[in-house]
Design a protein around this motif. Structure first.
Motif, PDB file in Angstrom:
ATOM      1  N   THR A 105      78.738 -13.988 -26.876  1.00  0.00           N
ATOM      2  CA  THR A 105      78.336 -14.500 -25.562  1.00  0.00           C
ATOM      3  C   THR A 105      77.774 -13.380 -24.697  1.00  0.00           C
ATOM      4  OG1 THR A 105      80.031 -16.229 -25.640  1.00  0.00           O
ATOM      5  CG2 THR A 105      79.121 -15.696 -23.483  1.00  0.00           C
ATOM      6  N   VAL A 106      78.459 -12.234 -24.695  1.00  0.00           N
ATOM      7  CA  VAL A 106      77.996 -11.090 -23.905  1.00  0.00           C
ATOM      8  C   VAL A 106      76.647 -10.595 -24.411  1.00  0.00           C
ATOM      9  CG1 VAL A 106      78.467  -8.693 -23.273  1.00  0.00           C
ATOM     10  CG2 VAL A 106      80.309 -10.370 -23.232  1.00  0.00           C
ATOM     11  N   ILE A 107      76.483 -10.503 -25.728  1.00  0.00           N
ATOM     12  CA  ILE A 107      75.204 -10.059 -26.294  1.00  0.00           C
ATOM     13  C   ILE A 107      74.075 -10.953 -25.807  1.00  0.00           C
ATOM     14  CG2 ILE A 107      73.847  -9.862 -28.423  1.00  0.00           C
ATOM     15  CD1 ILE A 107      76.367  -8.974 -29.859  1.00  0.00           C
ATOM     16  N   CYS A 108      74.294 -12.267 -25.879  1.00  0.00           N
ATOM     17  CA  CYS A 108      73.248 -13.227 -25.485  1.00  0.00           C
ATOM     18  C   CYS A 108      72.950 -13.155 -23.994  1.00  0.00           C
ATOM     19  CB  CYS A 108      73.649 -14.650 -25.880  1.00  0.00           C
ATOM     20  SG  CYS A 108      73.680 -14.937 -27.661  1.00  0.00           S
ATOM     21  N   VAL A 109      74.000 -13.096 -23.155  1.00  0.00           N
ATOM     22  CA  VAL A 109      73.808 -13.087 -21.709  1.00  0.00           C
ATOM     23  C   VAL A 109      73.097 -11.818 -21.250  1.00  0.00           C
ATOM     24  CG1 VAL A 109      74.983 -13.015 -19.483  1.00  0.00           C
ATOM     25  CG2 VAL A 109      75.770 -14.590 -21.219  1.00  0.00           C
TER      26      VAL A 109
END
Length: 315
Positions: A105-109
């Motif tokens: 999720t952090v990578i995508c955001v």
């Protein structure tokens, strides 16, 4: 780190989701299933359309295809688990899957935030320095920008995860949301969280405000340049090329900044969940719709793709 490893197998997170509204579980499941199907079709369709039309092989559409890829990944990381907890009674999630979901999720955001900043820079060069656009936004420069964006997304995620893994965890923990997020994981820790909170504060603010500064600076320069144009049609064309991206940026950063401002109280949890739904589930669906509905080239390509089967001979 030894303590954290020793306790990981005992840590369980319970995702409450929307369990406090049992009468809405099935309607929400159907709604989010439809949204996910539209998201997958819209983003993969956008990637295919850009690839099959040589006219769209430009920096702007290269970045757009990567935005669609990120939205597809982002939605796929979040939505299937959301659909699952809406129809099953067991909403538990062990430590490793929870950390993994949070990591992706952090990578995508983070990657999407920086990609939106790069897209704003691309529009700045196209409108403010059109004669130098081909030179400035060369294939090599675009590849470098994309590599930097993805690399920083992975580095940010690694630092966030490291800041959590240095802690010790224990027991069963309630997450009043439908995904594993930072504050919930942090609250499960039985260690001193000062260093972890400091790392999160520095990284989160750097990622948010650096990308916002790039976006706002780019659009301020664009706005000034457009106002200096003597032709009304030129001003309209310049603004129209930015409209889709500006809409996507406003929605993305608007919701994230709003979540920053929501106070931590029981009465605000429903509001937090609704806003989290918007930026994790709805935005990945909206982006391809925004760009396809407002973009003439994309609409023309889509129309041709739809018309091709109709021309095939029957039988």
């Amino acid at each position: 780190m030894v303590n954290a490893a020793r306790n990981e197998s005992d840590v369980i997170f319970i995702l409450l989701g929307f369990s406090d509204y049992p009468e809405l579980q099935i309607p929400l499941f159907l709604l989010f299933l439809v949204i996910y199907m539209i998201t997958v079709a819209g983003n993969l369709g956008m990637i295919v359309i850009i690839r099959i039309n040589p006219k769209l092989h430009t920096p702007m559409y290269l970045f757009l295809s990567n935005l669609s890829f990120l939205d597809f990944c982002y939605s796929t990381v979040i939505t299937p688990k959301l659909l699952q907890i809406l129809v099953v009674e067991d909403r538990s999630m062990s430590f490793a899957p929870c950390i993994t979901q949070y990591s992706f999720t952090v990578i995508c955001v983070v990657t999407e935030a920086f990609l939106l900043a790069v897209m704003a820079y691309d529009r700045f060069v196209a409108i403010c320095n059109p004669l130098l656009y081909i030179v400035v936004m060369s294939q090599k420069r675009c590849a470098l920008l994309l590599t930097s964006v993805y690399t920083w997304g992975i580095i940010s995620s690694s630092l966030f995860i490291y800041s959590l893994l240095i802690l010790s965890f224990s027991g069963t923990n309630i997450i009043n949301n439908f995904l594993c997020e930072y504050s919930a994981i942090l609250s499960a820790s039985i260690s001193d969280t000062h260093v972890t909170e400091m790392i999160f504060f520095i990284l989160a603010n750097f990622d948010t405000f650096f990308t916002l500064i790039v976006v706002l600076t780019s659009y301020l320069s664009i706005f000034i340049t457009v106002l200096k144009m003597h032709s009304a049609s030129g001003r309209y064309k310049a603004f129209s090329t930015c409209a889709s991206h500006l809409t996507a940026v406003t929605i993305f950063f608007g919701i994230i900044l709003f979540l920053y401002c929501v106070p931590s109280s029981k009465s605000s949890w429903l509001l937090v969940r609704i806003n989290t739904i918007f930026y994790t589930v709805v935005i990945p669906m909206l982006n391809p719709l925004i760009y396809s509905l407002r973009n003439k080239d994309v609409k023309e390509t889509l129309k041709k793709v739809i018309e091709v089967p109709a021309r095939w001979p029957s039988g």
